[in-house]
Write a protein that holds these residues in place. Structure first.
Motif, PDB file in Angstrom:
ATOM      1  N   THR A   1       0.842  -1.199   0.000  1.00 37.52           N
ATOM      2  CA  THR A   1       0.000   0.000   0.000  1.00 37.52           C
ATOM      3  C   THR A   1       0.874   1.246   0.000  1.00 37.52           C
ATOM      4  O   THR A   1       2.067   1.188   0.328  1.00 37.52           O
ATOM      5  CB  THR A   1      -0.917   0.042   1.245  1.00 37.52           C
ATOM      6  OG1 THR A   1      -0.103   0.040   2.434  1.00 37.52           O
ATOM      7  CG2 THR A   1      -1.859  -1.152   1.270  1.00 37.52           C
ATOM      8  N   LYS A   2       0.243   2.344  -0.362  1.00 36.91           N
ATOM      9  CA  LYS A   2       0.936   3.638  -0.319  1.00 36.91           C
ATOM     10  C   LYS A   2      -0.070   4.695   0.088  1.00 36.91           C
ATOM     11  O   LYS A   2      -1.065   4.917  -0.613  1.00 36.91           O
ATOM     12  CB  LYS A   2       1.546   3.973  -1.682  1.00 36.91           C
ATOM     13  CG  LYS A   2       2.351   5.274  -1.672  1.00 36.91           C
ATOM     14  CD  LYS A   2       2.959   5.558  -3.038  1.00 36.91           C
ATOM     15  CE  LYS A   2       3.772   6.830  -3.020  1.00 36.91           C
ATOM     16  NZ  LYS A   2       4.337   7.163  -4.343  1.00 36.91           N
ATOM     17  N   GLU A   3       0.172   5.322   1.223  1.00 38.67           N
ATOM     18  CA  GLU A   3      -0.743   6.330   1.745  1.00 38.67           C
ATOM     19  C   GLU A   3      -0.092   7.706   1.688  1.00 38.67           C
ATOM     20  O   GLU A   3       1.103   7.847   1.950  1.00 38.67           O
ATOM     21  CB  GLU A   3      -1.139   5.988   3.182  1.00 38.67           C
ATOM     22  CG  GLU A   3      -1.843   4.638   3.310  1.00 38.67           C
ATOM     23  CD  GLU A   3      -2.129   4.286   4.759  1.00 38.67           C
ATOM     24  OE1 GLU A   3      -2.072   5.212   5.610  1.00 38.67           O
ATOM     25  OE2 GLU A   3      -2.381   3.108   5.048  1.00 38.67           O
ATOM     26  N   LEU A   4      -0.912   8.689   1.356  1.00 35.61           N
ATOM     27  CA  LEU A   4      -0.394  10.050   1.250  1.00 35.61           C
ATOM     28  C   LEU A   4      -0.662  10.826   2.542  1.00 35.61           C
ATOM     29  O   LEU A   4      -1.386  11.817   2.571  1.00 35.61           O
ATOM     30  CB  LEU A   4      -1.032  10.762   0.044  1.00 35.61           C
ATOM     31  CG  LEU A   4      -0.748  10.145  -1.319  1.00 35.61           C
ATOM     32  CD1 LEU A   4      -1.476  10.906  -2.422  1.00 35.61           C
ATOM     33  CD2 LEU A   4       0.756  10.137  -1.588  1.00 35.61           C
ATOM     34  N   ASN A   5      -0.087  10.321   3.609  1.00 35.07           N
ATOM     35  CA  ASN A   5      -0.172  11.062   4.872  1.00 35.07           C
ATOM     36  C   ASN A   5       1.224  11.175   5.475  1.00 35.07           C
ATOM     37  O   ASN A   5       2.146  10.442   5.114  1.00 35.07           O
ATOM     38  CB  ASN A   5      -1.139  10.391   5.855  1.00 35.07           C
ATOM     39  CG  ASN A   5      -0.731   8.969   6.202  1.00 35.07           C
ATOM     40  OD1 ASN A   5       0.313   8.748   6.801  1.00 35.07           O
ATOM     41  ND2 ASN A   5      -1.573   7.993   5.821  1.00 35.07           N
ATOM     42  N   GLU A   6       1.367  12.091   6.410  1.00 41.77           N
ATOM     43  CA  GLU A   6       2.700  12.439   6.930  1.00 41.77           C
ATOM     44  C   GLU A   6       3.390  11.263   7.599  1.00 41.77           C
ATOM     45  O   GLU A   6       4.585  11.018   7.386  1.00 41.77           O
ATOM     46  CB  GLU A   6       2.555  13.599   7.924  1.00 41.77           C
ATOM     47  CG  GLU A   6       3.893  14.130   8.433  1.00 41.77           C
ATOM     48  CD  GLU A   6       3.726  15.338   9.348  1.00 41.77           C
ATOM     49  OE1 GLU A   6       4.704  15.706  10.014  1.00 41.77           O
ATOM     50  OE2 GLU A   6       2.608  15.894   9.378  1.00 41.77           O
ATOM     51  N   ASN A   7       2.653  10.491   8.411  1.00 39.48           N
ATOM     52  CA  ASN A   7       3.257   9.373   9.134  1.00 39.48           C
ATOM     53  C   ASN A   7       3.762   8.283   8.173  1.00 39.48           C
ATOM     54  O   ASN A   7       4.861   7.753   8.334  1.00 39.48           O
ATOM     55  CB  ASN A   7       2.243   8.774  10.107  1.00 39.48           C
ATOM     56  CG  ASN A   7       1.933   9.713  11.266  1.00 39.48           C
ATOM     57  OD1 ASN A   7       2.761  10.564  11.615  1.00 39.48           O
ATOM     58  ND2 ASN A   7       0.753   9.571  11.854  1.00 39.48           N
ATOM     59  N   PHE A   8       2.941   7.961   7.175  1.00 39.76           N
ATOM     60  CA  PHE A   8       3.318   6.914   6.222  1.00 39.76           C
ATOM     61  C   PHE A   8       4.533   7.338   5.412  1.00 39.76           C
ATOM     62  O   PHE A   8       5.487   6.572   5.233  1.00 39.76           O
ATOM     63  CB  PHE A   8       2.138   6.619   5.287  1.00 39.76           C
ATOM     64  CG  PHE A   8       2.340   5.404   4.416  1.00 39.76           C
ATOM     65  CD1 PHE A   8       1.846   4.174   4.799  1.00 39.76           C
ATOM     66  CD2 PHE A   8       3.022   5.492   3.212  1.00 39.76           C
ATOM     67  CE1 PHE A   8       2.029   3.046   4.002  1.00 39.76           C
ATOM     68  CE2 PHE A   8       3.218   4.382   2.407  1.00 39.76           C
ATOM     69  CZ  PHE A   8       2.717   3.148   2.809  1.00 39.76           C
ATOM     70  N   ILE A   9       4.504   8.583   4.942  1.00 39.38           N
ATOM     71  CA  ILE A   9       5.619   9.080   4.121  1.00 39.38           C
ATOM     72  C   ILE A   9       6.909   9.128   4.928  1.00 39.38           C
ATOM     73  O   ILE A   9       7.983   8.763   4.437  1.00 39.38           O
ATOM     74  CB  ILE A   9       5.274  10.474   3.553  1.00 39.38           C
ATOM     75  CG1 ILE A   9       4.117  10.363   2.543  1.00 39.38           C
ATOM     76  CG2 ILE A   9       6.498  11.103   2.889  1.00 39.38           C
ATOM     77  CD1 ILE A   9       3.600  11.689   2.059  1.00 39.38           C
ATOM     78  N   GLU A  10       6.798   9.545   6.197  1.00 43.18           N
ATOM     79  CA  GLU A  10       7.999   9.627   7.048  1.00 43.18           C
ATOM     80  C   GLU A  10       8.569   8.236   7.319  1.00 43.18           C
ATOM     81  O   GLU A  10       9.788   8.036   7.306  1.00 43.18           O
ATOM     82  CB  GLU A  10       7.645  10.310   8.367  1.00 43.18           C
ATOM     83  CG  GLU A  10       8.843  10.475   9.285  1.00 43.18           C
ATOM     84  CD  GLU A  10       8.483  11.186  10.581  1.00 43.18           C
ATOM     85  OE1 GLU A  10       9.352  11.280  11.466  1.00 43.18           O
ATOM     86  OE2 GLU A  10       7.313  11.638  10.711  1.00 43.18           O
ATOM     87  N   LYS A  11       7.700   7.271   7.536  1.00 45.96           N
ATOM     88  CA  LYS A  11       8.163   5.916   7.873  1.00 45.96           C
ATOM     89  C   LYS A  11       8.701   5.169   6.663  1.00 45.96           C
ATOM     90  O   LYS A  11       9.715   4.469   6.755  1.00 45.96           O
ATOM     91  CB  LYS A  11       7.012   5.125   8.496  1.00 45.96           C
ATOM     92  CG  LYS A  11       7.432   3.729   8.950  1.00 45.96           C
ATOM     93  CD  LYS A  11       6.288   3.011   9.656  1.00 45.96           C
ATOM     94  CE  LYS A  11       6.737   1.628  10.145  1.00 45.96           C
ATOM     95  NZ  LYS A  11       5.642   0.901  10.835  1.00 45.96           N
ATOM     96  N   TYR A  12       8.052   5.330   5.508  1.00 41.91           N
ATOM     97  CA  TYR A  12       8.404   4.514   4.339  1.00 41.91           C
ATOM     98  C   TYR A  12       9.014   5.326   3.187  1.00 41.91           C
ATOM     99  O   TYR A  12       9.239   4.791   2.111  1.00 41.91           O
ATOM    100  CB  TYR A  12       7.178   3.761   3.843  1.00 41.91           C
ATOM    101  CG  TYR A  12       6.580   2.832   4.873  1.00 41.91           C
ATOM    102  CD1 TYR A  12       7.305   1.746   5.355  1.00 41.91           C
ATOM    103  CD2 TYR A  12       5.297   3.043   5.376  1.00 41.91           C
ATOM    104  CE1 TYR A  12       6.766   0.886   6.302  1.00 41.91           C
ATOM    105  CE2 TYR A  12       4.752   2.192   6.325  1.00 41.91           C
ATOM    106  CZ  TYR A  12       5.483   1.115   6.786  1.00 41.91           C
ATOM    107  OH  TYR A  12       4.948   0.274   7.736  1.00 41.91           O
TER     108      TYR A  12
END
Length: 241
Positions: free
Chosen positions: A120-131
């Motif tokens: 998956t790919k989410e466009l939110n700050e936490n997801f982008i920072e982690k991955y």
């Protein structure tokens, strides 16, 4: 005899005035006068109508009128060039649309295979920072990441996806390139290994820090690394099939 003289001849044989002749072909009397005095010429469509109306062949109408013949010859050349150009433009347009359509389908299908594998790919700050903007799948504490393609939307791409497996704070990082080669990150640098966790190029010069890190991973923690390699290869095969 030129076109103008032939029109006069046709008209007089039928006792027609210029006005009578003009009405048949929906032009003015002055236009007919200009034809007869060679100030202008009927267009090709009108010549065909004159031929049909008075049962006079085009060959007869055009015979000896070299100016009109030259105009018709030029028209044929221009018409042929126009048709060729139009056909070329249409062909390029059709091929261009087909290419764009293929690119869109191919582009969408590439990422569908990634999503079907569970990434998956989410466009939110936490997801982008982690991955770091990658497609991600986390299992048993291991992050499996697929780097998005950098190609344009209207470009074909037949290359395979890269896949990265990492555990902990990048304590273990394994990269599988587009050719399915496996690399163990040593920070800095990396070495190529096989599916059983063995070093492939033993001649490569490593620093003492790199050697220590490599031995720790491939000897002391081999049982921990092998399942990660196997799962990473399985996922790589799934997204690149």
């Amino acid at each position: 005899m030129n076109i103008g003289a032939k029109i006069i001849e046709i008209r007089k044989k039928r006792n027609m005035t210029q006005e009578d002749f003009a009405k048949i072909f929906h032009v003015t009397r002055q236009t007919v006068s200009n034809w007869e005095n060679q100030k202008s010429y009927p267009d090709l469509q009108t010549l065909v109508q004159i031929s049909d109306e008075f049962d006079v062949s085009l060959d007869t109408l055009l015979k000896e009128d070299m100016v009109m013949v030259k105009k018709i010859d030029n028209f044929k050349v221009y018409k042929k060039a126009f048709i060729g150009l139009t056909a070329g433009v249409l062909t390029v347009g059709i091929l261009g649309c087909a290419y764009i359509g293929i690119c869109k389908v191919q582009h969408n299908n590439m990422y569908k295979s990634v999503e079907r594998a569970g990434f998956t790919k989410e466009l939110n700050e936490n997801f982008i920072e982690k991955y770091q903007g990658n497609y991600a799948l986390t299992e048993d504490g291991v992050d499996y990441l697929v780097t998005p393609k950098t190609i344009g939307k209207y470009e074909l791409d037949t290359n395979n996806f890269w896949l990265t497996a990492r555990k902990g704070d990048m304590d273990i990082t394994i990269n599988i390139d587009e050719n399915r080669k496996i690399f163990l990150a040593l920070y800095p640098g990396e070495i190529e290994i096989d599916e059983k966790g063995n070093e492939i190029d033993t001649s490569k010069k490593l620093t003492d820090v790199q050697k220590t890190h490599m031995n720790n991973l491939l000897i002391n923690r081999k049982e921990e690394i092998l399942p990660i390699i196997n799962r990473a290869l399985e996922l790589w095969d799934t997204i690149n099939k």
